[in-house]
Every structure is written in C-alpha cells, then in structure tokens.
Design a protein around this motif. Structure first.
Motif, PDB file in Angstrom:
ATOM      1  N   LYS A 229    -120.867  47.049 -37.503  1.00 36.04           N
ATOM      2  CA  LYS A 229    -119.606  46.910 -37.577  1.00 36.04           C
ATOM      3  C   LYS A 229    -119.036  45.836 -38.604  1.00 36.04           C
ATOM      4  N   LYS A 230    -119.863  44.644 -38.389  1.00 32.25           N
ATOM      5  CA  LYS A 230    -119.511  43.279 -39.265  1.00 32.25           C
ATOM      6  C   LYS A 230    -119.695  43.865 -40.699  1.00 32.25           C
ATOM      7  N   LYS A 231    -120.584  44.657 -41.146  1.00 29.97           N
ATOM      8  CA  LYS A 231    -121.026  44.878 -42.392  1.00 29.97           C
ATOM      9  C   LYS A 231    -120.159  45.868 -42.946  1.00 29.97           C
ATOM     10  N   ILE A 232    -119.671  46.873 -41.913  1.00 27.53           N
ATOM     11  CA  ILE A 232    -118.745  47.991 -42.421  1.00 27.53           C
ATOM     12  C   ILE A 232    -117.367  47.420 -42.551  1.00 27.53           C
ATOM     13  N   LEU A 233    -116.893  46.313 -41.745  1.00 27.85           N
ATOM     14  CA  LEU A 233    -115.553  45.664 -41.983  1.00 27.85           C
ATOM     15  C   LEU A 233    -115.604  44.792 -43.177  1.00 27.85           C
ATOM     16  N   SER A 234    -116.839  44.340 -43.569  1.00 23.52           N
ATOM     17  CA  SER A 234    -116.761  43.647 -44.931  1.00 23.52           C
ATOM     18  C   SER A 234    -116.623  44.347 -46.211  1.00 23.52           C
ATOM     19  N   PHE A 235    -117.394  45.616 -45.780  1.00 21.56           N
ATOM     20  CA  PHE A 235    -117.170  46.792 -46.904  1.00 21.56           C
ATOM     21  C   PHE A 235    -115.961  46.984 -47.206  1.00 21.56           C
ATOM     22  N   LEU A 236    -114.969  47.350 -46.091  1.00 26.12           N
ATOM     23  CA  LEU A 236    -113.651  47.645 -46.421  1.00 26.12           C
ATOM     24  C   LEU A 236    -112.742  46.457 -46.879  1.00 26.12           C
ATOM     25  N   LYS A 237    -112.914  45.413 -46.269  1.00 30.26           N
ATOM     26  CA  LYS A 237    -112.173  44.167 -46.888  1.00 30.26           C
ATOM     27  C   LYS A 237    -112.565  43.912 -48.405  1.00 30.26           C
ATOM     28  N   GLY A 238    -113.674  44.030 -48.634  1.00 32.21           N
ATOM     29  CA  GLY A 238    -114.219  43.771 -50.170  1.00 32.21           C
ATOM     30  C   GLY A 238    -113.576  44.702 -51.098  1.00 32.21           C
ATOM     31  N   ALA A 239    -113.063  45.929 -50.637  1.00 31.67           N
ATOM     32  CA  ALA A 239    -112.365  46.798 -51.418  1.00 31.67           C
ATOM     33  C   ALA A 239    -110.944  46.923 -51.280  1.00 31.67           C
ATOM     34  N   ASP A 240    -110.418  45.548 -50.785  1.00 29.63           N
ATOM     35  CA  ASP A 240    -109.123  45.402 -50.474  1.00 29.63           C
ATOM     36  C   ASP A 240    -108.008  46.395 -50.141  1.00 29.63           C
ATOM     37  N   PHE A 241    -108.373  46.693 -48.817  1.00 30.61           N
ATOM     38  CA  PHE A 241    -107.700  47.595 -48.176  1.00 30.61           C
ATOM     39  C   PHE A 241    -106.703  47.284 -46.879  1.00 30.61           C
ATOM     40  N   ASN A 242    -106.827  45.815 -47.013  1.00 27.43           N
ATOM     41  CA  ASN A 242    -105.813  45.221 -46.091  1.00 27.43           C
ATOM     42  C   ASN A 242    -106.010  45.589 -44.666  1.00 27.43           C
ATOM     43  N   ILE A 243    -107.293  45.742 -44.243  1.00 28.60           N
ATOM     44  CA  ILE A 243    -107.648  46.093 -42.993  1.00 28.60           C
ATOM     45  C   ILE A 243    -108.282  44.643 -42.456  1.00 28.60           C
ATOM     46  N   SER A 244    -108.043  44.040 -41.229  1.00 34.48           N
ATOM     47  CA  SER A 244    -108.413  42.948 -40.759  1.00 34.48           C
ATOM     48  C   SER A 244    -109.513  43.223 -39.613  1.00 34.48           C
ATOM     49  N   ASP A 245    -109.489  44.394 -38.907  1.00 33.43           N
ATOM     50  CA  ASP A 245    -110.232  44.874 -37.983  1.00 33.43           C
ATOM     51  C   ASP A 245    -110.378  46.309 -37.850  1.00 33.43           C
ATOM     52  N   ILE A 246    -111.554  46.938 -37.244  1.00 30.28           N
ATOM     53  CA  ILE A 246    -111.447  48.149 -36.924  1.00 30.28           C
ATOM     54  C   ILE A 246    -112.058  48.303 -35.735  1.00 30.28           C
ATOM     55  N   SER A 247    -111.641  49.422 -34.920  1.00 27.95           N
ATOM     56  CA  SER A 247    -112.226  49.520 -33.437  1.00 27.95           C
ATOM     57  C   SER A 247    -112.297  51.103 -33.269  1.00 27.95           C
ATOM     58  N   THR A 248    -112.969  51.419 -32.227  1.00 27.70           N
ATOM     59  CA  THR A 248    -113.138  52.747 -31.664  1.00 27.70           C
ATOM     60  C   THR A 248    -112.882  52.731 -30.082  1.00 27.70           C
ATOM     61  N   MET A 249    -112.425  53.783 -29.641  1.00 28.52           N
ATOM     62  CA  MET A 249    -112.295  53.990 -28.335  1.00 28.52           C
ATOM     63  C   MET A 249    -112.403  55.551 -28.145  1.00 28.52           C
ATOM     64  N   THR A 286    -107.441  50.968 -37.026  1.00 24.37           N
ATOM     65  CA  THR A 286    -107.634  49.964 -38.049  1.00 24.37           C
ATOM     66  C   THR A 286    -106.688  48.821 -37.607  1.00 24.37           C
ATOM     67  N   THR A 287    -106.545  47.695 -38.104  1.00 26.28           N
ATOM     68  CA  THR A 287    -105.790  46.556 -37.882  1.00 26.28           C
ATOM     69  C   THR A 287    -105.386  46.194 -39.033  1.00 26.28           C
ATOM     70  N   LYS A 288    -104.138  45.863 -39.126  1.00 23.76           N
ATOM     71  CA  LYS A 288    -103.624  45.115 -40.472  1.00 23.76           C
ATOM     72  C   LYS A 288    -102.668  44.146 -39.960  1.00 23.76           C
ATOM     73  N   ALA A 289    -102.508  42.869 -40.804  1.00 22.02           N
ATOM     74  CA  ALA A 289    -101.597  42.041 -40.653  1.00 22.02           C
ATOM     75  C   ALA A 289    -100.182  42.391 -41.121  1.00 22.02           C
ATOM     76  N   GLY A 290     -99.041  42.247 -40.083  1.00 21.39           N
ATOM     77  CA  GLY A 290     -97.772  42.385 -40.213  1.00 21.39           C
ATOM     78  C   GLY A 290     -96.924  41.335 -39.694  1.00 21.39           C
ATOM     79  N   LYS A 291     -95.614  41.620 -39.628  1.00 19.85           N
ATOM     80  CA  LYS A 291     -94.717  40.601 -39.209  1.00 19.85           C
ATOM     81  C   LYS A 291     -93.811  41.036 -37.933  1.00 19.85           C
ATOM     82  N   ASP A 292     -93.377  40.246 -36.992  1.00 14.81           N
ATOM     83  CA  ASP A 292     -92.345  40.703 -36.184  1.00 14.81           C
ATOM     84  C   ASP A 292     -90.976  40.455 -36.486  1.00 14.81           C
TER      85      ASP A 292
END
Length: 439
Positions: A229-249, A286-292
């Motif tokens: 997971k850590k590597k995959i998340l870095s993979f997506l972050k490195g590509a500038d997709f504005n994804i701060s976290d990823i999870s499954t359920m 996916t989790t992204k940064a937003g504003k309330d």
C-alpha cells in the motif's frame, strides 16, 4: 534477463527479425544499461527498456503477440492432446510462406549462464526445437530435436542429447510431435530445462490490449492485503493525482442495486445466478484534501470509479509495476501510453531505466514524448514499418549511423526520416470522401 528475441513467418512478420537488448557502444545514459557477468566472466551490457514506434498496421502489436505466442505455447504445450492442431499464424500475403513453419527464438541470461532456446512449428507438428547453454563459455547442447517430415502420419523424429541421455530419452518418448519438449520434460522434473521454462512462466509478463480488469484487481489485492500500500500510494502521489490516501473495504451487491437490475435484463440466467451467488467484492476509495464550509481542511473520499480514466489507468499499473520492478521481471506492454499524459509515460519508463533489480521493459506507443535522448538511448528506440510486400521490418535509430547524441529524434521521426510514419493520401480523402459528403 532477455538478451535477444527473434521471430520469422508470424502474422505480418515474414522474414526473420531480431529485437536486441544488447547495448550498443554509446556513451550517453549509461544508467539505462545494466552490466551482467556470466559464469565464464564474459560481460553483457543489456538495455533496461526498449520502445517500439511506427504507424498503425506496421507490426508493433504483432511483434508483441509473437512474444506472447511463444510464452503461451511453452506454458500450455504439455496440456495438448496428441494430434491436436497448433495455433499456426504464418504470413498469409505470400503463399510460399503459408507452407513454411513459424520460427521463434530467445537468448536469456539466467543465474549467470547464457541460454539459447527456440522452436519452429506449423499447424500440425514441431519441426525443430533446441536448447543450448554456455556453462563454461562454450556452447553445450541440452537437447536438439528435428522432425524430418511434415506430417504426423509419416514423421521421422530425431532427438539428440549430450547430457543425462538415459533420462532425456525417456522424456522424449513421452513427447508427442505437437508438444514442446521443453514443456513436457520440465513437467517430468527435468532440471536441465526448468530454468528456461520458469523464466517464461514466472519472469516474462505480457500486457496486450486484450487485458482489461485483471491488473486493476491485482493492485486492489495488494492494497487489501496491506502488502504494498505504501509504495502504491507513493506511486500515485508521485504522479500528482492529489490522492492523500487509498483504502479498500469489502462490499456486497444488493438486490435493489441499479447494477443488479441492469445486468439481470441482459445476462443469461445461469450466468446471472453465478454473479449474485458471489456478491462480495472489494470497493476502492481514494482520499483527497478539501475544505469545509468554514474553510477548514477536511478529507473527502471518492469511489475509484469516480476518478478519471487516466487515474484509473495509473492505478491499474501501480501494483503490477511495483511488483515486477521488485522481482526483476521482464514486462512487455502493448500501447503503454493509452489514456496517459506524456509526462506519466516518461515517469513509467524512467522507473525501469533507474531500477537496479534486472527488471526490463519492452513497450509500444504512439506518444512520442519519450523519443528524446534525455530519456532513451538511440539503441532503445525501435521502429516497425511496412515493406513493399506489406511485411514488417524492424530497426532502431542506432541503425542510422549519421545520428548523433545531439540529434532531435522526435522531430526527425515525425518528419519521416526513419520512414516509420503513416502516409496519408490527402488527395484521395478530398476527392472521394469529402466530395461525396459536401455534395
């Protein structure tokens, strides 16, 4: 690692062509080359990546399909029934070649030893097959096989062994004329052939345009099992997709779901029953940064299905790419650039160029952004083109001796210097199509 691949008389490939990972005598981008020492201390300089460009219908995909054919035949050959026809796809635009065998050959370095394996086959039999290796720097025969007649009923098949002859004679007696000896003998626990067989089975990974959701599921599996997971998340972050976290359920389909309602109307009854009997599936968020509403930072979750095609494509590649880089596999990928921004294509290629695990990448593409000597050497840039008889020819920029390290390869490719671009007959289009449309 793969050293060379050769093929003849397969689909649009008529005459023998060779794709070589052996690096030429170039001084630039030495990090794109890995030096391999064999047991006899001979050094091979092998390329980490090779690109293939060319017009549509010039043979890019057919070259990749030839590698895919060789892999699949090696892996599945032992399961064929005696007399079962083989998947024979010769060059059909010349009747002479429809009666000739297709030929496949590969050079590999495995555990410091050079191997040379190949075979030729028609729709009925294996005409030739061989495996040589160089344990002490000299060519040694593991086996040779030749069928001297082109029929099952009247064939005279010869095997030649110089190592472990008694056991290999037994393996040969179990090998029918339409099966590869490499596959049969490995299945019978022949250690002399299993290294090469296992390279095809475990180390050679091929992604054709026919594959869709399989890779996506593998990335999800790695995340769900918390393996990469850590590597995959870095993979997506490195590509500038504005994804701060990823999870499954784990989720399940409900009878009221729109999906269930739609597929129930179009699927056959037995297939629909199978679907609803296994309703559990893995949902990716996916989790992204937003504003309330007050301007405070918050985290916002999205379904992966809501993400762009490019994000989904990159997610699909993340797990397999990380896995193959870590295992030192050879990846062959048709149309790697599909749905990807040019910078993301460069990013993927550079991952392989900078790796130190012996992983290799062969890919075809139309996006020319990577045809730049900042990223690839001239011996890493291959082209396919159609000959006058519509067969495929293969060559690299290195085959043009006037090119230098300062040459603008992308510009010269698009200008037609290397011939491997489509010729568009504008006059034909204007006269025959637009005239009718405008009328």
């Amino acid at each position: 690692m793969i050293v060379n691949f050769r093929v003849k008389n397969f689909k649009s490939i008529k005459e023998r062509i060779e794709l070589s990972f052996e690096a030429a005598a170039l001084n630039n981008l030495r990090e794109n080359v890995i030096d391999i020492n064999t047991v006899n201390e001979k050094e091979y300089n092998l390329l980490k990546t090779i690109s293939i460009y060319g017009p549509n219908a010039s043979g890019k995909s057919n070259l990749i399909k030839a590698i895919d054919f060789m892999k699949n035949f090696v892996i599945t050959s032992n399961s064929l029934n005696k007399g079962e026809k083989l998947n024979y796809k010769p060059f059909r635009l010349d009747e002479v070649y429809t009666n000739l065998a297709s030929e496949f050959e590969v050079d590999l370095i495995l555990d410091g030893i050079l191997y040379n394996y190949g075979f030729s086959s028609n729709e009925k039999i294996i005409e030739k097959e061989y495996l040589y290796y160089y344990p002490k720097g000299r060519k040694a025969t593991v086996f040779e096989r030749e069928n001297r007649r082109n029929s099952i009923e009247n064939n005279i098949e010869d095997f030649k062994f110089t190592i472990d002859k008694t056991r290999q004679d037994f393996f040969a007696s179990m090998t029918s004329t339409n099966k590869l000896y490499l596959s049969v003998s490995t299945n019978l626990e022949n250690q002399l052939t299993e290294k090469v067989f296992n390279w095809f089975k475990d180390k050679l990974v091929i992604h054709t345009t026919d594959i869709s959701n399989e890779w996506n599921g593998y990335t999800t599996y790695l995340i769900n099992e918390n393996k990469e997971k850590k590597k995959i998340l870095s993979f997506l972050k490195g590509a500038d997709f504005n994804i701060s976290d990823i999870s499954t359920m784990e989720a399940s389909l409900d009878d009221e779901d729109d999906f269930i309602k739609k597929v129930s109307n179009i699927m056959k009854e037995d297939a629909f029953k199978k679907l609803i009997s296994s309703r559990d599936y893995i949902e990716v968020k996916t989790t992204k940064a937003g504003k309330d509403s007050n301007g405070n930072n918050i985290e916002v979750k999205f379904d992966m299905a809501e993400e762009s095609d490019g994000t989904n494509k990159f997610y699909e590649l993340a797990g397999p790419f990380i896995d193959m880089l870590s295992k030192g596999n050879c990846l062959v990928f048709d149309e790697l650039d599909t749905k990807l921004h040019s910078n993301l294509l460069i990013f993927l290629v550079m991952l392989f160029n900078k790796n130190k695990t012996h992983a290799q990448l062969l890919f075809s593409a139309h996006n020319t952004s990577v045809l730049d000597q900042k990223y690839l050497r001239r011996d890493q840039m291959y082209f396919t083109n159609r000959n006058s008889d519509n067969s495929t020819e293969l060559y690299s920029v290195y085959d043009f001796p006037t090119e230098k390290s300062s040459s603008n390869i992308m510009k010269r490719y698009l200008s037609g210097r290397y011939r491997a671009i489509p010729f568009i007959d504008e006059e034909l289009v204007l006269d025959s199509i637009l005239e009718a449309i405008n009328a």
